[in-house]
Design an enzyme around this catalytic site. Structure first.
Site, PDB file in Angstrom:
ATOM      1  N   ASP A  10       0.960  -1.284   0.104  1.00  0.00           N
ATOM      2  CA  ASP A  10       0.035  -0.073  -0.030  1.00  0.00           C
ATOM      3  C   ASP A  10       0.839   1.156   0.126  1.00  0.00           C
ATOM      4  OD1 ASP A  10      -2.561   1.462   0.170  1.00  0.00           O
ATOM      5  OD2 ASP A  10      -1.880   1.802   2.431  1.00  0.00           O
ATOM      6  N   SER A  11       0.235   2.253  -0.236  1.00  0.00           N
ATOM      7  CA  SER A  11       1.039   3.460  -0.246  1.00  0.00           C
ATOM      8  C   SER A  11       1.627   3.884   1.328  1.00  0.00           C
ATOM      9  CB  SER A  11       0.334   4.730  -0.340  1.00  0.00           C
ATOM     10  OG  SER A  11      -1.004   4.823   0.143  1.00  0.00           O
ATOM     11  N   TYR A  42      -0.721   8.591  -2.188  1.00  0.00           N
ATOM     12  CA  TYR A  42      -0.681   8.342  -3.495  1.00  0.00           C
ATOM     13  C   TYR A  42      -1.693   9.008  -4.389  1.00  0.00           C
ATOM     14  CZ  TYR A  42       2.749   4.589  -3.619  1.00  0.00           C
ATOM     15  OH  TYR A  42       3.939   3.687  -3.533  1.00  0.00           O
ATOM     16  N   GLY A  43      -2.970   9.285  -3.693  1.00  0.00           N
ATOM     17  CA  GLY A  43      -4.545   9.455  -3.921  1.00  0.00           C
ATOM     18  C   GLY A  43      -4.529  10.656  -4.876  1.00  0.00           C
ATOM     19  N   CYS A  73      -4.603  -1.592  -1.914  1.00  0.00           N
ATOM     20  CA  CYS A  73      -4.362  -0.149  -2.023  1.00  0.00           C
ATOM     21  C   CYS A  73      -5.602   0.327  -3.101  1.00  0.00           C
ATOM     22  CB  CYS A  73      -3.098   0.445  -2.511  1.00  0.00           C
ATOM     23  SG  CYS A  73      -3.066   2.245  -3.075  1.00  0.00           S
ATOM     24  N   THR A  75      -6.223   2.968  -4.721  1.00  0.00           N
ATOM     25  CA  THR A  75      -5.602   3.730  -5.754  1.00  0.00           C
ATOM     26  C   THR A  75      -4.726   2.878  -6.846  1.00  0.00           C
ATOM     27  OG1 THR A  75      -5.514   5.578  -3.896  1.00  0.00           O
ATOM     28  CG2 THR A  75      -4.233   5.861  -5.798  1.00  0.00           C
ATOM     29  N   GLU A 152      -3.815   8.642   8.663  1.00  0.00           N
ATOM     30  CA  GLU A 152      -2.335   8.653   8.935  1.00  0.00           C
ATOM     31  C   GLU A 152      -1.727   9.364   9.924  1.00  0.00           C
ATOM     32  OE1 GLU A 152       0.417   7.029   6.604  1.00  0.00           O
ATOM     33  OE2 GLU A 152      -0.992   5.852   5.658  1.00  0.00           O
ATOM     34  N   CYS A 186     -11.077   2.890  -0.335  1.00  0.00           N
ATOM     35  CA  CYS A 186      -9.711   3.085  -0.290  1.00  0.00           C
ATOM     36  C   CYS A 186      -9.425   2.280   1.267  1.00  0.00           C
ATOM     37  CB  CYS A 186      -9.420   4.462   0.294  1.00  0.00           C
ATOM     38  SG  CYS A 186      -7.999   5.089   1.004  1.00  0.00           S
ATOM     39  N   HIS A 188      -7.786   2.814   3.705  1.00  0.00           N
ATOM     40  CA  HIS A 188      -7.534   3.517   4.962  1.00  0.00           C
ATOM     41  C   HIS A 188      -8.923   3.654   5.662  1.00  0.00           C
ATOM     42  CE1 HIS A 188      -3.529   4.650   3.333  1.00  0.00           C
ATOM     43  NE2 HIS A 188      -3.189   5.249   4.566  1.00  0.00           N
TER      44      HIS A 188
END
Ligand code: DGL
Length: 271
Positions: A10-11, A42-43, A73, A75, A152, A186, A188
């Protein structure tokens, strides 16, 4: 039986929601997780940049002898899945199709909402997949670019005025459309389940990307004869491209258990 590890990336930290699911449903498998914490999010980036980053992520993971890769991920899946599959001679599973299948199973009104990063919504991949699987479905997509940086930074608690205000601004117009199912597109976003559910109310079912893709990976491994011996206990290694201490501090929240592992830092520019 195949004991080689599965690569998961993932990012940043979002893919850990998929690791949480994998630990539950495939406890015997070895996992190598990479979070590109130096370059998250990244999004908001272009398709070309995301593909460039994703190729490097895959090249790093392939420095191990893997049997499969899970792109944890949204994205990367929405922008780069086809290219990565074409360029690599091992099975690669993304999050879009399994999540869309689940959403179509739960929707009654056939009015499905999708929230994701800007790049994912711009790609149209979720909408296209939902319509391919059911041409009668109505899809309403909405980018939520502030969600990933807030997650995050650990701003995920009920009562946090910042995340609650942002969530209301993004989600109230979506609720007003009358959808009965909302895809958290997503990886997250499952961390925001309570906040999102509070705005959407009890009549909207939430479907989360990471969980569904873990089930898809299990099905694929079985079909290809790639499962590890079910009597063994798998190990997970974590790699990041920025400070491991920061990753370890927040990882427990995503994994919903104390992070017992240390993460190692790698230089992603070398790949
Ligand atoms: N977890 C990611 C996704 O599923 C990442 C978001 C980002 O880096 O912007 O889309």
């Amino acid at each position: 039986m195949d004991a080689r590890p599965i690569g998961v990336f993932d990012s940043g930290l979002g893919g850990l929601t998929a690791v949480h699911s994998l630990w539950k449903i495939l406890p015997e498998e070895n996992l190598i997780y990479f979070g590109d914490t130096a370059r998250v999010p990244y999004g908001g980036r272009s398709k070309e940049t995301i593909l460039k980053y994703a190729r490097q992520d895959v090249r790093f993971l392939r420095s191990f002898d893997l049997k499969a890769i899970l792109i944890a991920c949204g994205t990367v899946t929405t922008t780069s899945l086809d290219t990565l599959q074409a360029e690599n001679d091992l099975p690669i599973v993304g999050v879009v199709e399994p999540t869309c299948r689940r959403a179509l199973l739960v929707t009654k009104s056939k009015k499905v909402g999708i929230i994701a990063t800007l790049a994912s919504i711009r790609s149209g991949a979720y909408e296209a997949t939902l319509r391919r699987l059911d041409p009668d479905v109505e899809v309403i997509g909405k980018p939520c670019p502030l969600f990933v940086p807030l997650v995050e930074n650990g701003r995920i608690q009920r009562g946090d005025v910042v995340i609650e205000t942002v969530a209301r601004e993004y989600l109230e117009p979506l609720k007003a459309t009358g959808i009965d199912t909302l895809i958290l597109g997503c990886t997250h976003y499952p961390l925001l389940t309570e906040i999102i559910a509070d705005v959407m109310g009890p009549d909207v079912t939430l479907v989360s990307a990471g969980e569904e893709s873990a089930f898809e990976l299990k099905r694929m491994l079985k079909a290809e004869g790639l499962r590890a011996d079910e009597n063994r206990q798998g190990e997970t290694e974590f790699y990041v491209s920025d400070r491991p201490e920061d990753f370890e501090r927040i990882a427990s929240v995503f994994l919903r258990e104390n992070m017992r592992h240390t993460a190692r830092r790698i230089d992603i520019d070398q790949y």
